[in-house]
Scaffold this active site. Sequence first.
Site, PDB file in Angstrom:
ATOM      1  N   HIS A   1      51.980  61.266 -11.835  1.00 18.49           N
ATOM      2  CA  HIS A   1      50.622  60.529 -12.868  1.00 18.49           C
ATOM      3  C   HIS A   1      50.735  61.792 -14.194  1.00 18.49           C
ATOM      4  O   HIS A   1      50.504  60.700 -14.868  1.00 18.49           O
ATOM      5  CB  HIS A   1      49.651  62.026 -11.834  1.00 18.49           C
ATOM      6  CG  HIS A   1      48.118  61.844 -12.329  1.00 18.49           C
ATOM      7  ND1 HIS A   1      47.250  61.255 -12.232  1.00 18.49           N
ATOM      8  CD2 HIS A   1      48.118  62.998 -13.560  1.00 18.49           C
ATOM      9  CE1 HIS A   1      45.871  61.757 -13.330  1.00 18.49           C
ATOM     10  NE2 HIS A   1      46.752  62.572 -14.240  1.00 18.49           N
ATOM     11  N   GLU A   2      51.491  62.722 -13.778  1.00 15.61           N
ATOM     12  CA  GLU A   2      51.227  62.965 -15.808  1.00 15.61           C
ATOM     13  C   GLU A   2      52.963  62.467 -15.947  1.00 15.61           C
ATOM     14  O   GLU A   2      52.696  62.068 -17.247  1.00 15.61           O
ATOM     15  CB  GLU A   2      51.700  64.747 -15.564  1.00 15.61           C
ATOM     16  CG  GLU A   2      51.562  65.396 -14.660  1.00 15.61           C
ATOM     17  CD  GLU A   2      49.726  65.593 -14.901  1.00 15.61           C
ATOM     18  OE1 GLU A   2      50.056  65.154 -16.670  1.00 15.61           O
ATOM     19  OE2 GLU A   2      49.267  66.138 -14.675  1.00 15.61           O
TER      20      GLU A   2
ATOM     21  N   HIS B   1      50.962  59.283 -17.350  1.00 16.29           N
ATOM     22  CA  HIS B   1      50.841  59.932 -18.398  1.00 16.29           C
ATOM     23  C   HIS B   1      51.245  59.720 -19.658  1.00 16.29           C
ATOM     24  O   HIS B   1      50.079  58.870 -20.892  1.00 16.29           O
ATOM     25  CB  HIS B   1      49.702  60.876 -18.828  1.00 16.29           C
ATOM     26  CG  HIS B   1      48.021  61.200 -18.694  1.00 16.29           C
ATOM     27  ND1 HIS B   1      47.517  59.985 -18.447  1.00 16.29           N
ATOM     28  CD2 HIS B   1      47.939  62.057 -17.712  1.00 16.29           C
ATOM     29  CE1 HIS B   1      46.658  60.682 -17.773  1.00 16.29           C
ATOM     30  NE2 HIS B   1      46.777  61.840 -16.619  1.00 16.29           N
TER      31      HIS B   1
ATOM     32  N   GLU C   1      42.113  59.192 -16.541  1.00 17.64           N
ATOM     33  CA  GLU C   1      42.958  59.883 -14.786  1.00 17.64           C
ATOM     34  C   GLU C   1      42.751  58.717 -14.131  1.00 17.64           C
ATOM     35  O   GLU C   1      43.656  58.529 -12.812  1.00 17.64           O
ATOM     36  CB  GLU C   1      41.703  60.635 -14.328  1.00 17.64           C
ATOM     37  CG  GLU C   1      41.931  61.454 -15.893  1.00 17.64           C
ATOM     38  CD  GLU C   1      43.388  62.794 -15.634  1.00 17.64           C
ATOM     39  OE1 GLU C   1      43.924  63.174 -14.631  1.00 17.64           O
ATOM     40  OE2 GLU C   1      44.073  62.906 -17.108  1.00 17.64           O
TER      41      GLU C   1
END
Length: 289
Positions: free
Chosen positions: A139-140, A143, A217
């Site tokens: 997930h990070e 980003h 997100e």
Amino acid sequence: MMRVGLFILTNLAVMFVFGIILSILGVDSHSTIGLLIFAAIFGFGGSFISLLLSKRMALRSVGGQIITQPSNNQEQWLFDVVRRLSADLNIKMPDIAIYDAQDVNAFATGATKNRSLVAVSSGLLNAMTQDEAEAVIGHEMSHIANGDMVTMTLLQGVLNTFVIFISRILASVVAQALDDRNRGLSQLAYFLIVMVFETVFGILASLIAMWFSRYREFHADAGSAKLVGSTKMIAALEKLKTSYEPNEDASILAFCINGAKKAKFSELFMSHPPLEKRIEALRNRTYQN
């Protein structure tokens, strides 16, 4: 009262510095162009300075340390996962940090895709399985690959510029209306009107920034699901439901995987969608990366 005082002093300082800068540049500060230049300088200036210093500021706020060499199996596993995902996303491997915190969290920040940082809390490494932690890291990393930090900075700069510019334009209209009625308007009264407009438009700008934050997100979740599988990402989000309320500083909380669980006023002011909605989006594949 202290915050109000600081807000007033900050605005006075901004107006003073603005006047000096425009005087040096030979720009009429009372013209529309002069006002727009002022708004852009201060609207984008602070955002970009924060972006350039984001890694240092984030590490200081959580007391984290960049790991240059793994010292145990857990750190080695973390390095291996980040290295593999970096290769999958075709970006330079970011710096890695672990910070001591009970809450289950992680965040990414940095000025560019290839000068970034991924930080993971000790609470996350202790509470999550390797599959769940891998999904969080994915997930990070998503980003970073999506350039979310830069995009968020640009959006914030545009919003700041709008708030500064339109607040002073409308304050000038009010001042002119009062002058036409022979009531006059002191500099202090004008300044107070500007602050009122900045507060109102600042709230509206915050709603837009938070909407975009929630949007990215969803896409970071989808990016992680693509990298490691939706089952792992859903399991990670389910684990976050039972975690502590995040304690990270507000300046970096928007970049954490685990945001505030409850809205103080409305969901519209939340930087993260509710976990249930994120899980539902993954199950229904509402957002595709």
